[in-house]
Design an enzyme around this catalytic site. Structure first.
Site, PDB file in Angstrom:
ATOM      1  N   LYS A  79     -21.239   9.512   6.312  1.00  0.00           N
ATOM      2  CA  LYS A  79     -19.678   9.287   7.198  1.00  0.00           C
ATOM      3  C   LYS A  79     -19.293   9.336   8.477  1.00  0.00           C
ATOM      4  CE  LYS A  79     -15.627   6.394   5.682  1.00  0.00           C
ATOM      5  NZ  LYS A  79     -15.881   6.093   4.835  1.00  0.00           N
ATOM      6  N   GLY A 178      -0.162  -1.976  -1.816  1.00  0.00           N
ATOM      7  CA  GLY A 178      -1.026  -2.186  -0.827  1.00  0.00           C
ATOM      8  C   GLY A 178      -1.595  -3.401  -1.204  1.00  0.00           C
ATOM      9  N   GLY A 180      -3.150  -5.153   1.157  1.00  0.00           N
ATOM     10  CA  GLY A 180      -4.391  -5.411   2.456  1.00  0.00           C
ATOM     11  C   GLY A 180      -5.727  -6.034   1.493  1.00  0.00           C
ATOM     12  N   VAL A 182      -8.090  -5.900   0.202  1.00  0.00           N
ATOM     13  CA  VAL A 182      -8.163  -5.343  -1.167  1.00  0.00           C
ATOM     14  C   VAL A 182      -7.145  -6.164  -1.745  1.00  0.00           C
ATOM     15  CG1 VAL A 182      -8.737  -3.571  -2.504  1.00  0.00           C
ATOM     16  CG2 VAL A 182     -10.321  -3.805  -0.425  1.00  0.00           C
TER      17      VAL A 182
HETATM   18  P1  NAD Z   1      -6.235  -3.013   4.474  1.00  0.00           P
HETATM   19  O1  NAD Z   1      -5.476  -2.253   5.832  1.00  0.00           O
HETATM   20  O2  NAD Z   1      -6.725  -4.187   4.523  1.00  0.00           O
HETATM   21  O3  NAD Z   1      -4.458  -2.477   3.373  1.00  0.00           O
HETATM   22  C1  NAD Z   1      -3.832  -1.776   3.189  1.00  0.00           C
HETATM   23  C2  NAD Z   1      -2.489  -2.348   3.268  1.00  0.00           C
HETATM   24  O4  NAD Z   1      -1.481  -1.655   2.403  1.00  0.00           O
HETATM   25  C3  NAD Z   1      -1.686  -2.670   3.621  1.00  0.00           C
HETATM   26  O5  NAD Z   1      -1.408  -3.894   3.195  1.00  0.00           O
HETATM   27  C4  NAD Z   1      -0.662  -1.889   4.748  1.00  0.00           C
HETATM   28  O6  NAD Z   1       0.825  -2.498   5.028  1.00  0.00           O
HETATM   29  C5  NAD Z   1      -0.321  -1.679   2.875  1.00  0.00           C
HETATM   30  N1  NAD Z   1       0.243   0.078   3.402  1.00  0.00           N
HETATM   31  C6  NAD Z   1      -0.432   0.845   3.861  1.00  0.00           C
HETATM   32  N2  NAD Z   1       0.313   2.071   3.359  1.00  0.00           N
HETATM   33  C7  NAD Z   1       1.125   1.655   2.415  1.00  0.00           C
HETATM   34  C8  NAD Z   1       2.710   2.290   1.408  1.00  0.00           C
HETATM   35  N3  NAD Z   1       3.266   3.324   1.914  1.00  0.00           N
HETATM   36  N4  NAD Z   1       2.729   1.697   0.749  1.00  0.00           N
HETATM   37  C9  NAD Z   1       2.995   0.131   0.188  1.00  0.00           C
HETATM   38  N5  NAD Z   1       1.491  -0.391   0.800  1.00  0.00           N
HETATM   39  C10 NAD Z   1       1.615   0.857   2.088  1.00  0.00           C
HETATM   40  O7  NAD Z   1      -6.904  -1.994   3.548  1.00  0.00           O
HETATM   41  P2  NAD Z   1      -7.974  -2.526   2.447  1.00  0.00           P
HETATM   42  O8  NAD Z   1      -9.378  -3.397   3.129  1.00  0.00           O
HETATM   43  O9  NAD Z   1      -6.774  -3.675   2.004  1.00  0.00           O
HETATM   44  O10 NAD Z   1      -8.477  -0.634   1.889  1.00  0.00           O
HETATM   45  C11 NAD Z   1      -7.000  -0.678   0.515  1.00  0.00           C
HETATM   46  C12 NAD Z   1      -7.640   0.733   0.318  1.00  0.00           C
HETATM   47  O11 NAD Z   1      -9.159   0.305  -1.161  1.00  0.00           O
HETATM   48  C13 NAD Z   1      -7.871   1.728   1.328  1.00  0.00           C
HETATM   49  O12 NAD Z   1      -7.629   3.231   0.504  1.00  0.00           O
HETATM   50  C14 NAD Z   1      -9.884   1.470   1.607  1.00  0.00           C
HETATM   51  O13 NAD Z   1     -10.118   3.014   1.853  1.00  0.00           O
HETATM   52  C15 NAD Z   1      -9.912   1.302  -0.329  1.00  0.00           C
HETATM   53  N6  NAD Z   1     -10.950   0.882  -0.255  1.00  0.00           N
HETATM   54  C16 NAD Z   1     -11.416  -0.513   0.698  1.00  0.00           C
HETATM   55  C17 NAD Z   1     -12.238  -0.856   0.297  1.00  0.00           C
HETATM   56  C18 NAD Z   1     -12.963  -2.265   0.793  1.00  0.00           C
HETATM   57  O14 NAD Z   1     -13.535  -3.179   0.936  1.00  0.00           O
HETATM   58  N7  NAD Z   1     -12.470  -3.035   2.113  1.00  0.00           N
HETATM   59  C19 NAD Z   1     -13.647  -0.623   0.319  1.00  0.00           C
HETATM   60  C20 NAD Z   1     -13.533   0.140  -0.896  1.00  0.00           C
HETATM   61  C21 NAD Z   1     -12.002   1.231  -0.808  1.00  0.00           C
END
Ligand code: NAD
Length: 349
Positions: A79, A178, A180, A182
């Site tokens: 990382k 969340g 986002g 995912v």
């Molecule tokens: P993202 O930033 O697109 O989405 C995160 C969402 O969570 C946002 O909509 C944000 O507003 C919301 N959020 C933040 N704090 C919050 C809270 N306290 N309560 C409710 N909602 C809240 O991120 P993502 O890419 O969707 O990733 C989400 C999680 O999955 C992260 O922990 C990331 O590390 C993990 N992850 C993502 C991937 C990927 O392919 N994107 C792969 C493995 C792990």
């Protein structure tokens, strides 16, 4: 630019990258290359101190070793982090950091993480070939989130089979934290399978769309962890399963995409003591790195590779649950032991 080695007993190589002229300070951590070149994203964040950034990169790179091994990928764990406000990043910083990655000669492959956009990766790829998750070019694998969500969805089915007696999600109630990249894709899959959804996000637009698109019930962000449901799917931030939240959970199982959901190891045991089945996050959310791996490993038939690895991941989760139940311990403990065994005998990975 100065590149210096930071001593770290638990990691193979840790580099500090510094260039005062362009305001760049960051770290690259290779936790392990036992199973292959270390792979894991680059994060840019306004850390309070170098010590905080270093702690983060050490923890995250170790997590990537576990995730890549659990996914059966011939990749190790690494990382990188850059200190600073991601909105103020410069091309000079990205190029200099890419140069530092290049000095490792392919022992570390970077990709997108918090604070980095596909356009940033494209700049870095002009300097070093060891960048994955690109939007275009040969073997470019693009946005990993839909594959991450696919992996979480299949994990939720398997979790339901173990915790509720059936993988069928029709009529099951899933609470999603969340919405986002995912969480949104996951909601689509869950809704298509007939699950009822309760959702929360700090962004009210997203919850409004989720209510419209999926007929989801919406609760406030601080209420989602107390919602009575079959399964909780944390898809926002880390550390949500902790001494404060676990006593208030009203679900039979937890299976979601967020990284580092357990605040401490003791929290895995606390979930187990409460009879809540926990699907280890780094197993559940490995779909993203599986997708990115097609680029690093130069896989020409990406869909076939992804499907095969996702199926293997599901079998791994199933075996973890079965072994955990037989031994009367939490799945997180069995998952860690499974990875440790793969590290000891790489050919079995
Ligand atoms: P993202 O930033 O697109 O989405 C995160 C969402 O969570 C946002 O909509 C944000 O507003 C919301 N959020 C933040 N704090 C919050 C809270 N306290 N309560 C409710 N909602 C809240 O991120 P993502 O890419 O969707 O990733 C989400 C999680 O999955 C992260 O922990 C990331 O590390 C993990 N992850 C993502 C991937 C990927 O392919 N994107 C792969 C493995 C792990």
């Amino acid at each position: 630019m100065q590149i210096t080695t930071v001593p770290s007993p638990a990691h193979e190589t840790v580099l500090r990258v510094h260039d005062a002229d362009i305001g760049l300070t960051g770290f690259i951590a290779l936790h392990s290359t036992a199973l292959g070149p270390a792979a894991g994203g680059l994060r840019m964040r306004a850390y309070d101190s170098e010590a905080e950034a270093l702690t983060d990169v050490l923890r995250l790179s170790r997590g990537m070793t576990f995730k890549n091994a659990a996914a059966g990928l011939p990749l190790g764990g690494g990382k990188a982090v850059i200190m600073g406000d991601a909105r103020q990043k410069t091309e000079a910083q990205l190029r200099a950091f890419a140069n530092a990655i290049d000095t490792l000669g392919g022992r570390y492959w970077t990709a997108e993480d918090m604070g980095m956009a596909p356009a940033d990766l494209a700049v870095m790829a002009e300097v070093t070939p060891y960048v994955a998750g690109l939007a275009s070019g040969a073997f470019a694998s693009g946005d990993p989130s839909p594959v991450t969500a696919r992996g979480i969805f299949q994990s939720i089915r398997t979790t339901a089979r173990h915790a509720l007696g059936s993988p069928v999600l029709e009529g099951r109630h899933v609470a999603v934290q969340g919405l986002g990249s995912v969480g949104w894709h996951l909601c689509k899959l869950l809704r298509a399978a007939g699950a009822d959804l309760t959702v929360a996000d700090i962004d009210p637009d997203r919850t409004k769309w989720a209510a419209q698109s999926f007929g989801a019930s919406v609760v406030a962000p601080d209420a989602i962890l107390g919602v009575e449901a079959d399964i909780l799917a944390p898809c926002a931030i880390g550390g949500v399963l902790n001494a404060d939240t676990i006593p208030g959970l009203k679900v039979r199982a937890v299976a979601g995409g967020a990284n580092n959901q357990l605040a401490t190891e003791a929290d895995g045991a606390a979930l187990h003591a409460r009879g809540i089945l926990y699907a280890p996050d780094y197993v559940v959310n490995a779909g993203g790195i599986i997708n990115v791996a097609t680029e690093i490993l130069r896989i020409s038939d990406r869909p076939a590779f992804v499907s095969e690895k996702l199926a293997a991941l599901d079998a791994t989760l199933d075996a973890i649950f079965t072994r955990a139940a037989a031994r009367g311990v939490g799945p997180d403990r069995v998952a860690d032991e499974t990875v440790a065994a793969k590290m000891q005998a790489p050919e079995a990975a």
